[in-house]
Scaffold this motif. Structure first.
Motif, PDB file in Angstrom:
ATOM      1  N   ALA A 250      46.804  31.425  40.023  1.00  0.00           N
ATOM      2  CA  ALA A 250      46.992  31.506  41.346  1.00  0.00           C
ATOM      3  C   ALA A 250      46.617  31.321  42.672  1.00  0.00           C
ATOM      4  O   ALA A 250      47.546  31.985  43.434  1.00  0.00           O
ATOM      5  CB  ALA A 250      45.596  32.864  40.791  1.00  0.00           C
ATOM      6  N   GLY A 251      46.012  29.835  42.550  1.00  0.00           N
ATOM      7  CA  GLY A 251      45.614  29.645  44.446  1.00  0.00           C
ATOM      8  C   GLY A 251      44.427  30.572  44.571  1.00  0.00           C
ATOM      9  O   GLY A 251      43.759  31.965  43.700  1.00  0.00           O
ATOM     10  N   GLY A 252      44.272  29.539  45.926  1.00  0.00           N
ATOM     11  CA  GLY A 252      42.633  29.842  45.985  1.00  0.00           C
ATOM     12  C   GLY A 252      41.356  28.235  45.576  1.00  0.00           C
ATOM     13  O   GLY A 252      41.759  27.412  45.257  1.00  0.00           O
ATOM     14  N   GLU A 253      40.471  29.110  45.656  1.00  0.00           N
ATOM     15  CA  GLU A 253      39.547  27.731  45.220  1.00  0.00           C
ATOM     16  C   GLU A 253      38.239  28.134  44.459  1.00  0.00           C
ATOM     17  O   GLU A 253      37.809  29.593  44.755  1.00  0.00           O
ATOM     18  CB  GLU A 253      39.101  27.780  46.765  1.00  0.00           C
ATOM     19  N   VAL A 254      38.179  27.894  43.035  1.00  0.00           N
ATOM     20  CA  VAL A 254      37.057  28.732  42.219  1.00  0.00           C
ATOM     21  C   VAL A 254      36.577  27.572  41.770  1.00  0.00           C
ATOM     22  O   VAL A 254      37.191  26.047  41.228  1.00  0.00           O
ATOM     23  CB  VAL A 254      37.940  29.306  40.622  1.00  0.00           C
ATOM     24  N   ILE A 287      38.514  23.860  41.421  1.00  0.00           N
ATOM     25  CA  ILE A 287      39.949  23.557  41.583  1.00  0.00           C
ATOM     26  C   ILE A 287      40.379  24.180  42.667  1.00  0.00           C
ATOM     27  O   ILE A 287      40.310  25.771  42.923  1.00  0.00           O
ATOM     28  CB  ILE A 287      40.843  24.334  40.046  1.00  0.00           C
ATOM     29  N   LYS A 288      41.459  23.983  42.461  1.00  0.00           N
ATOM     30  CA  LYS A 288      42.006  24.173  44.721  1.00  0.00           C
ATOM     31  C   LYS A 288      42.879  23.783  44.499  1.00  0.00           C
ATOM     32  O   LYS A 288      44.185  23.455  44.523  1.00  0.00           O
ATOM     33  CB  LYS A 288      41.305  23.195  45.900  1.00  0.00           C
ATOM     34  N   ARG A 289      44.218  25.184  44.855  1.00  0.00           N
ATOM     35  CA  ARG A 289      45.440  25.029  45.391  1.00  0.00           C
ATOM     36  C   ARG A 289      45.705  25.808  46.457  1.00  0.00           C
ATOM     37  O   ARG A 289      45.539  27.129  46.889  1.00  0.00           O
ATOM     38  CB  ARG A 289      46.335  25.694  44.468  1.00  0.00           C
ATOM     39  N   ASN A 290      46.631  25.722  47.160  1.00  0.00           N
ATOM     40  CA  ASN A 290      46.800  25.958  48.761  1.00  0.00           C
ATOM     41  C   ASN A 290      48.056  27.232  48.553  1.00  0.00           C
ATOM     42  O   ASN A 290      48.336  27.991  49.813  1.00  0.00           O
ATOM     43  CB  ASN A 290      46.309  24.884  49.940  1.00  0.00           C
TER      44      ASN A 290
END
Ligand code: UD1
Length: 429
Positions: A250-254, A287-290
């Motif tokens: 999904a992307g984002g930061e969890v 977990i991070k994805r930009n």
């Protein structure tokens, strides 16, 4: 039957608290058959699978109390005596691991009649290693009309058992029986999954003498009887990996908490290789994805500490949008790509041939109606849907409810647009 509807596109931000491990909890529950004193399990997940096993244990003579405690939900299991050593087909069929009551029943009462579990959608899943190992411990075992009839009137006797290949279930099953055998049992080529270590730790708290769990040689010195104990279930590494992959998709930061990054090292390495940012903490990981496109990477499932077969479907979902071609090899179960045609309904490009799937990343997925085929496959559809355009409706979510606690609530709290549609009772297909 319930369905789950997801509208893709929302980034995930927030914290997800990981539950106790399903695959540990159900073996620990079976351990309660080995003692006439109460076994108190904390950090218990509340799932369809634990409920199914609870039904069987009650029938065998276990009193079960479920309550809330300081360490999450707890279950107190008390088997003063075994009132029946019969596990019928209807209860074992609902949840395969129920078969693991066989060993404890023989160990405690000297006899048992337990249904064979039958096949399941991901493969034939025989129990020959379980039966051979119980025979090696001195049980006489006959099969009639779908049932295992086992006898060991003078008790089980320790033995050296070398498994021809690694089996989680067979290793746990022998452990559950050998703790009350006379003398020493040595298990070679044993499974090394963290759930094995958890079971050994709980059994040792109950007075057993198990050493080497977590390595491929396990030694069990039999004891005359076991007593009650309190034990906290380890975090669910499959739930951990699943939410890590959902966040990456999904992307984002969890931030995933109340869990352990060392349980999912192989997965995290692969995610980093694909371009996901992973920050490890004492109590879990972030977990991070930009939003940048991920790279296709290859995986091969293997026994622990290799890449978990129970995370293969979810990883495939992530790879559907990656740049390039990912080769996914499944070496544990022969029929574990049933999610591939369902992912294809969302627009994924996947070619399955034998034990290998080639996933060519596409630019976008599009929401569609899809069907869950097994427990882990069902959640791979949810992961794909998080990044798909429009709405995806997943039917047959009873598969999902077997192993994921409050999934839509946990994802929803991080901003996912996901809701459960209560079933009408009408068949879906
Ligand atoms: C457990 C997990 C499951 C996970 C699997 C592999 C539980 C409740 N389930 O399943 O989620 O996917 O480990 O990590 O803990 N086999 C035989 N004969 C046997 C036993 C197994 O041929 O007597 C085969 C199986 O069909 C399979 C392979 O061995 O191909 C591995 O199975 P096993 O490790 O036993 O899996 P389970 O314990 O059933």
């Amino acid at each position: 039957m319930d369905r789950i509807a997801i509208i893709g596109g929302a980034r995930l931000e927030g914290e997800i608290v990981i539950s106790g491990a399903k695959n540990s909890a159900i073996k620990l529950m079976a351990a309660s058959l080995l003692t006439d004193q109460p076994l108190r399990l904390t950090n218990m997940p509340r799932l369809a699978d634990t409920r199914f096993l609870g039904q069987l244990l009650r029938r065998l003579g276990t009193d079960i109390i479920e309550q809330d405690g300081d360490d999450g939900a707890e279950t107190i299991l008390h088997t003063r005596e075994i009132v029946s050593a019969f596990a019928p087909y209807d209860l074992v069929r609902q949840m395969r691991a129920s078969f693991n009551v066989l060993g404890p029943l023989i160990a405690r009462t000297g006899h048992a009649k337990v249904s064979l579990p039958g096949g399941c959608t991901i493969g034939a899943r025989p129990v020959d290693l379980h039966l051979e190992a119980l025979r090696a411990l001195g049980a006489s075992i006959d099969l009639h009309e779908g049932y295992v009839y086992a006898q060991a009137p003078r008790g089980l006797i320790g033995a050296e058992i070398e498994f021809p290949f690694v089996s989680v279930g067979a290793t746990e099953h022998v452990m559950l029986a050998a703790v009350l055998a006379k003398g020493e049992t040595v298990l070679k080529n044993a499974a090394r999954e963290p759930e094995l270590g958890d079971l050994a730790e709980c059994l040792n708290k109950m007075g057993a003498q198990v050493s080497g769990a977590g390595t491929s040689t396990i030694r069990i010195q039999g004891v005359d009887h076991l007593h009650g104990a309190t034990h906290s279930v380890i975090p669910d590494r499959i739930e951990t990996g699943t939410f890590a992959l959902a966040a990456a998709m999904a992307g984002g930061e969890v931030r995933l908490t109340k869990t352990r990054s060392d349980f999912v090292e192989t997965l995290l390495d692969k995610m980093v290789e694909a371009g996901v940012e992973v920050i490890r903490h004492n109590d879990g990981m972030t977990i991070k994805r930009n939003g940048a496109r991920l790279k296709a990477v290859e995986i091969e499932t293997d026994p622990y500490p290799g890449f978990a077969t129970d995370l293969q479907a979810q990883f495939m979902a992530l790879m559907t949008l990656a740049d390039g071609e990912s080769v996914i090899k499944e070496t544990i179960f022969e029929n574990r790509f049933m999610h591939a045609p369902e992912l294809a309904r969302l627009g994924a490009d996947i070619l399955v041939s034998g034990g290998e799937a080639r996933v060519r990343g596409v630019e976008t997925l599009e929401g569609a109606q899809v069907m869950a085929t097994d427990l882990r496959a069902s959640v791979s559809l949810v992961i794909a849907a998080l990044a798909a355009r429009g709405e995806t409706v997943v039917s047959r979510v009873y598969h999902l409810d077997r192993g994921f606690e409050r999934l839509e609530e946990k994802l929803g709290a991080c901003g996912a647009n996901v809701r459960r549609i209560a079933g009408t009772g009408e068949p879906e297909d």
